[in-house]
Design a protein around this motif. Sequence first.
Motif, short mmCIF file in Angstrom:
data_model
loop_
_atom_site.label_atom_id
_atom_site.label_comp_id
_atom_site.label_asym_id
_atom_site.label_seq_id
_atom_site.Cartn_x
_atom_site.Cartn_y
_atom_site.Cartn_z
N SER A 9 0.83 -1.21 0.00
CA SER A 9 0.00 0.00 0.00
C SER A 9 0.86 1.26 0.00
O SER A 9 0.51 2.27 -0.61
CB SER A 9 -0.95 0.00 1.20
OG SER A 9 -0.22 -0.01 2.41
N GLY A 10 2.01 1.22 0.67
CA GLY A 10 2.94 2.36 0.65
C GLY A 10 3.53 2.57 -0.72
O GLY A 10 3.66 3.71 -1.19
N ILE A 11 3.88 1.49 -1.41
CA ILE A 11 4.40 1.59 -2.78
C ILE A 11 3.31 2.15 -3.70
O ILE A 11 3.57 3.01 -4.54
CB ILE A 11 4.90 0.22 -3.29
CG1 ILE A 11 6.09 -0.26 -2.46
CG2 ILE A 11 5.31 0.30 -4.76
CD1 ILE A 11 6.52 -1.69 -2.74
N ALA A 12 2.08 1.67 -3.51
CA ALA A 12 0.96 2.15 -4.33
C ALA A 12 0.73 3.64 -4.12
O ALA A 12 0.51 4.39 -5.08
CB ALA A 12 -0.30 1.36 -3.99
N THR A 13 0.81 4.09 -2.88
CA THR A 13 0.64 5.52 -2.59
C THR A 13 1.79 6.33 -3.18
O THR A 13 1.57 7.40 -3.75
CB THR A 13 0.59 5.74 -1.06
OG1 THR A 13 -0.46 4.95 -0.52
CG2 THR A 13 0.35 7.19 -0.73
N LEU A 14 2.99 5.81 -3.06
CA LEU A 14 4.17 6.51 -3.57
C LEU A 14 4.11 6.73 -5.08
O LEU A 14 4.40 7.81 -5.58
CB LEU A 14 5.44 5.72 -3.21
CG LEU A 14 6.78 6.30 -3.63
CD1 LEU A 14 7.05 7.60 -2.91
CD2 LEU A 14 7.89 5.30 -3.36
N PHE A 15 3.70 5.69 -5.81
CA PHE A 15 3.65 5.78 -7.26
C PHE A 15 2.27 6.18 -7.78
O PHE A 15 2.11 6.37 -8.99
CB PHE A 15 4.07 4.45 -7.90
CG PHE A 15 5.55 4.18 -7.76
CD1 PHE A 15 6.47 4.89 -8.50
CD2 PHE A 15 6.01 3.24 -6.85
CE1 PHE A 15 7.83 4.64 -8.36
CE2 PHE A 15 7.36 2.99 -6.71
CZ PHE A 15 8.27 3.70 -7.47
N GLY A 16 1.29 6.30 -6.90
CA GLY A 16 -0.05 6.69 -7.32
C GLY A 16 -0.70 5.64 -8.20
O GLY A 16 -1.24 5.96 -9.26
N CYS A 17 -0.62 4.39 -7.79
CA CYS A 17 -1.18 3.30 -8.58
C CYS A 17 -1.96 2.36 -7.67
O CYS A 17 -2.04 2.57 -6.46
CB CYS A 17 -0.07 2.55 -9.32
SG CYS A 17 1.15 1.79 -8.23
N SER A 18 -2.50 1.30 -8.26
CA SER A 18 -3.24 0.31 -7.46
C SER A 18 -2.26 -0.63 -6.76
O SER A 18 -1.07 -0.68 -7.09
CB SER A 18 -4.17 -0.50 -8.36
OG SER A 18 -3.40 -1.32 -9.23
N ILE A 19 -2.78 -1.39 -5.82
CA ILE A 19 -1.94 -2.34 -5.09
C ILE A 19 -1.45 -3.44 -6.03
O ILE A 19 -0.31 -3.91 -5.92
CB ILE A 19 -2.69 -2.91 -3.88
CG1 ILE A 19 -2.87 -1.78 -2.85
CG2 ILE A 19 -1.95 -4.07 -3.25
CD1 ILE A 19 -3.64 -2.15 -1.61
#
Length: 104
Positions: free
Chosen positions: A49-59
Motif C-alpha cells: 500500500s505504501g508503494i501504491a501511494t508513492l507511485f499513485g497506482c493500485s496495489i
Amino acid sequence: MEIQELLKKPLFQLTTEEFLFVNKRDSQSTITATTESTTPIKTYVYGLSGIATLFGCSIATASRIKGSGKIEDAISQEGRKIVVDAELALKLSKSSNKRRKQTK
C-alpha cells in the motif's frame, strides 16, 4: 564592543548590555549553524500500500513494480514486512523509465 574582549571576561563581570549582546550574537550563530548542518531526513513507505501511494497506482500494480526488480535496491524485506526508501525508489524508477525510452 569587541566580541573577543567580552568572551574573555568572566560572566559575573559583564554588564546587562554586554551579556545581551553576547547572547544575541551567540543565538544568531547557533541558528545559522543548525540550519546549515541539518541532514535530509529519509522517508520510508511500508508495504504494497505504501508503494501504491508513492507511485499513485493500485496495489496490484505496486505488486508488479516490486516484482519487476526495478526498485529492488530500495526495498528491504524481512518476511512479510516490506520497507521502501521512498526517494531511492522514485530515483530508480525514473532511471528505469529513461533506459526503456532510449531502447525503443
